[in-house]
Design an enzyme around this catalytic site. Structure first.
Site, PDB file in Angstrom:
ATOM      1  CE  LYS A  90     -18.526  15.864  -5.157  1.00  0.00           C
ATOM      2  NZ  LYS A  90     -17.704  17.087  -5.393  1.00  0.00           N
TER       3      LYS A  90
ATOM      4  NE  ARG B 263     -23.634  19.780  -3.309  1.00  0.00           N
ATOM      5  CZ  ARG B 263     -23.184  19.222  -4.432  1.00  0.00           C
ATOM      6  NH1 ARG B 263     -23.643  18.078  -4.852  1.00  0.00           N
ATOM      7  NH2 ARG B 263     -22.256  19.832  -5.137  1.00  0.00           N
TER       8      ARG B 263
ATOM      9  NE  ARG C 289     -16.195  19.667 -14.181  1.00  0.00           N
ATOM     10  CZ  ARG C 289     -16.784  19.574 -12.995  1.00  0.00           C
ATOM     11  NH1 ARG C 289     -16.687  18.464 -12.296  1.00  0.00           N
ATOM     12  NH2 ARG C 289     -17.451  20.593 -12.503  1.00  0.00           N
TER      13      ARG C 289
ATOM     14  NE  ARG D 124     -21.008  20.711 -13.778  1.00  0.00           N
ATOM     15  CZ  ARG D 124     -20.772  20.168 -12.587  1.00  0.00           C
ATOM     16  NH1 ARG D 124     -20.347  18.913 -12.510  1.00  0.00           N
ATOM     17  NH2 ARG D 124     -20.967  20.846 -11.491  1.00  0.00           N
TER      18      ARG D 124
ATOM     19  NE  ARG E 166     -20.052  23.974  -8.517  1.00  0.00           N
ATOM     20  CZ  ARG E 166     -19.374  23.615  -9.618  1.00  0.00           C
ATOM     21  NH1 ARG E 166     -19.211  24.476 -10.608  1.00  0.00           N
ATOM     22  NH2 ARG E 166     -18.872  22.408  -9.725  1.00  0.00           N
TER      23      ARG E 166
HETATM   24  P1  AP5 Z   1     -14.476  15.816 -11.016  1.00  0.00           P
HETATM   25  O1  AP5 Z   1     -14.277  14.360 -10.743  1.00  0.00           O
HETATM   26  O2  AP5 Z   1     -15.386  16.181 -12.148  1.00  0.00           O
HETATM   27  O3  AP5 Z   1     -14.869  16.574  -9.661  1.00  0.00           O
HETATM   28  P2  AP5 Z   1     -16.180  16.487  -8.754  1.00  0.00           P
HETATM   29  O4  AP5 Z   1     -15.721  16.336  -7.339  1.00  0.00           O
HETATM   30  O5  AP5 Z   1     -17.127  15.451  -9.293  1.00  0.00           O
HETATM   31  O6  AP5 Z   1     -16.692  17.953  -8.971  1.00  0.00           O
HETATM   32  P3  AP5 Z   1     -18.113  18.555  -9.346  1.00  0.00           P
HETATM   33  O7  AP5 Z   1     -17.853  19.954  -9.828  1.00  0.00           O
HETATM   34  O8  AP5 Z   1     -18.875  17.681 -10.278  1.00  0.00           O
HETATM   35  O9  AP5 Z   1     -18.762  18.587  -7.961  1.00  0.00           O
HETATM   36  P4  AP5 Z   1     -19.902  19.458  -7.503  1.00  0.00           P
HETATM   37  O10 AP5 Z   1     -20.142  18.844  -6.184  1.00  0.00           O
HETATM   38  O11 AP5 Z   1     -19.685  20.924  -7.526  1.00  0.00           O
HETATM   39  O12 AP5 Z   1     -20.985  19.259  -8.661  1.00  0.00           O
HETATM   40  P5  AP5 Z   1     -22.370  18.485  -8.724  1.00  0.00           P
HETATM   41  O13 AP5 Z   1     -22.573  18.054 -10.120  1.00  0.00           O
HETATM   42  O14 AP5 Z   1     -22.483  17.483  -7.636  1.00  0.00           O
HETATM   43  O15 AP5 Z   1     -13.037  16.471 -11.252  1.00  0.00           O
HETATM   44  C1  AP5 Z   1     -12.915  17.815 -11.679  1.00  0.00           C
HETATM   45  C2  AP5 Z   1     -11.805  17.925 -12.754  1.00  0.00           C
HETATM   46  O16 AP5 Z   1     -10.570  17.613 -12.144  1.00  0.00           O
HETATM   47  C3  AP5 Z   1     -11.989  16.935 -13.913  1.00  0.00           C
HETATM   48  O17 AP5 Z   1     -11.644  17.582 -15.123  1.00  0.00           O
HETATM   49  C4  AP5 Z   1     -11.021  15.796 -13.614  1.00  0.00           C
HETATM   50  O18 AP5 Z   1     -10.492  15.238 -14.815  1.00  0.00           O
HETATM   51  C5  AP5 Z   1      -9.936  16.495 -12.795  1.00  0.00           C
HETATM   52  N1  AP5 Z   1      -9.409  15.648 -11.735  1.00  0.00           N
HETATM   53  C6  AP5 Z   1     -10.104  14.770 -10.946  1.00  0.00           C
HETATM   54  N2  AP5 Z   1      -9.272  14.158 -10.078  1.00  0.00           N
HETATM   55  C7  AP5 Z   1      -8.035  14.673 -10.298  1.00  0.00           C
HETATM   56  C8  AP5 Z   1      -6.736  14.445  -9.733  1.00  0.00           C
HETATM   57  N3  AP5 Z   1      -6.551  13.568  -8.715  1.00  0.00           N
HETATM   58  N4  AP5 Z   1      -5.684  15.161 -10.219  1.00  0.00           N
HETATM   59  C9  AP5 Z   1      -5.857  16.067 -11.244  1.00  0.00           C
HETATM   60  N5  AP5 Z   1      -7.050  16.300 -11.840  1.00  0.00           N
HETATM   61  C10 AP5 Z   1      -8.132  15.625 -11.369  1.00  0.00           C
HETATM   62  O19 AP5 Z   1     -23.394  19.660  -8.348  1.00  0.00           O
HETATM   63  C11 AP5 Z   1     -23.632  20.732  -9.231  1.00  0.00           C
HETATM   64  C12 AP5 Z   1     -24.757  21.597  -8.685  1.00  0.00           C
HETATM   65  O20 AP5 Z   1     -25.974  20.823  -8.592  1.00  0.00           O
HETATM   66  C13 AP5 Z   1     -24.545  22.118  -7.250  1.00  0.00           C
HETATM   67  O21 AP5 Z   1     -23.789  23.334  -7.237  1.00  0.00           O
HETATM   68  C14 AP5 Z   1     -26.002  22.330  -6.777  1.00  0.00           C
HETATM   69  O22 AP5 Z   1     -26.548  23.492  -7.311  1.00  0.00           O
HETATM   70  C15 AP5 Z   1     -26.722  21.140  -7.413  1.00  0.00           C
HETATM   71  N6  AP5 Z   1     -26.760  19.955  -6.535  1.00  0.00           N
HETATM   72  C16 AP5 Z   1     -26.205  18.732  -6.802  1.00  0.00           C
HETATM   73  N7  AP5 Z   1     -26.422  17.876  -5.789  1.00  0.00           N
HETATM   74  C17 AP5 Z   1     -27.134  18.575  -4.852  1.00  0.00           C
HETATM   75  C18 AP5 Z   1     -27.625  18.251  -3.558  1.00  0.00           C
HETATM   76  N8  AP5 Z   1     -27.411  17.028  -3.022  1.00  0.00           N
HETATM   77  N9  AP5 Z   1     -28.287  19.218  -2.867  1.00  0.00           N
HETATM   78  C19 AP5 Z   1     -28.494  20.439  -3.384  1.00  0.00           C
HETATM   79  N10 AP5 Z   1     -28.032  20.822  -4.611  1.00  0.00           N
HETATM   80  C20 AP5 Z   1     -27.359  19.898  -5.326  1.00  0.00           C
END
Ligand code: AP5
Length: 215
Positions: free
Chosen positions: A13, A88, A127, A161, A172
């Site tokens: 994402k 979410r 990552r 992170r 997660r």
């Molecule tokens: P990346 O693009 O970084 O993946 P992502 O889907 O953005 O993953 P996140 O870990 O950031 O998602 P998340 O939903 O757990 O975290 P968030 O910050 O929202 O890709 C990952 C890796 O793969 C990278 O190194 C990239 O280079 C590689 N990659 C990408 N595409 C690829 C491909 N096609 N092929 C190969 N490699 C690839 O949330 C974190 C925390 O915040 C949550 O756990 C929660 O505690 C809190 N939080 C955030 N939003 C909310 C909400 N709305 N409600 C409640 N809690 C929340």
């Protein structure tokens, strides 16, 4: 053009959202980034969120709805936004509907990145990002062109992170399956949900998203 990018942790994402920002001038609204900024700044929201995030749980709907609503009020969001990591839960999806209609905004697409969860632990634990400009990298899938130097800003400082360890990632994913995947039907009836193979390489995922956005 206003989008939601949906998918489990590591689905890509953030990678695709930041590409859309660069290529189309859209605004990335990542609730994860907003919460991490609050944690780093030691604000009351950050203090409330830190332990939950470190454990891989979801921060309360009330907190997340509040920060997202404030962010949507900033003028740049009118240029088109990508919601990355929000909504979410059912409660957040309902709150988003109310926020958007109250602000005179609408959603054009909900794009689900469909991935094989077994591959995601590897993606997430590999990552890292540039500590200065935030450019994202991966130990195997996307290394800087010159080892140890950010391609974008030339910095040699990188960071990982706190929640990118195998145990937290599994928690997660459980949260995603239990609380986030069930919101997809919320949008199906509106005819705005599309699915993209998130296991394809990054350029192919980008092309598939562009085809949806440009259709
Ligand atoms: P990346 O693009 O970084 O993946 P992502 O889907 O953005 O993953 P996140 O870990 O950031 O998602 P998340 O939903 O757990 O975290 P968030 O910050 O929202 O890709 C990952 C890796 O793969 C990278 O190194 C990239 O280079 C590689 N990659 C990408 N595409 C690829 C491909 N096609 N092929 C190969 N490699 C690839 O949330 C974190 C925390 O915040 C949550 O756990 C929660 O505690 C809190 N939080 C955030 N939003 C909310 C909400 N709305 N409600 C409640 N809690 C929340």
């Amino acid at each position: 053009m206003n989008l939601i990018l949906l998918g489990p942790p590591g689905a890509g994402k953030g990678t695709q959202a930041s590409r859309l920002v660069k290529e189309r001038g859209m605004v990335q609204l990542s609730t994860g980034d907003m919460l991490r900024a609050a944690v780093a700044a030691g604000t009351p929201v950050g203090l409330a969120a830190k332990a939950v995030m470190d454990a891989g749980g979801l921060v309360s709907d009330e907190i997340v709805n509040g920060i997202l609503s404030e962010r949507l009020d900033q003028p740049d969001a009118r240029a088109g936004f990508i919601l990355d990591g929000y909504p979410r839960t059912d409660v957040q999806a309902d709150a988003l509907d109310a926020m958007l209609s109250g602000k005179g905004l609408a959603l054009d697409h909900v794009i689900e990145l469909v991935v094989d969860e077994d591959a995601l632990v590897d993606r997430i634990t590999g990552r890292f990002t540039c500590a200065k400009c935030g450019e994202g990298y991966h130990d195997r899938y996307k290394l800087p062109a010159v080892a140890g130097v950010c391609d974008v800003c030339g910095s040699s400082e990188f960071k990982r992170r706190a929640d990118d360890n195998a145990d937290t990632v599994r928690q997660r994913m459980l949260e995603y399956r239990a609380k986030t995947a069930p919101i997809i039907p919320h949008y199906e009836g509106r005819g705005i949900v599309s699915r993209v193979d998130g296991m394809a390489n990054m350029d192919d995922v980008a092309a598939a998203i562009d085809a949806i956005v440009d259709a």
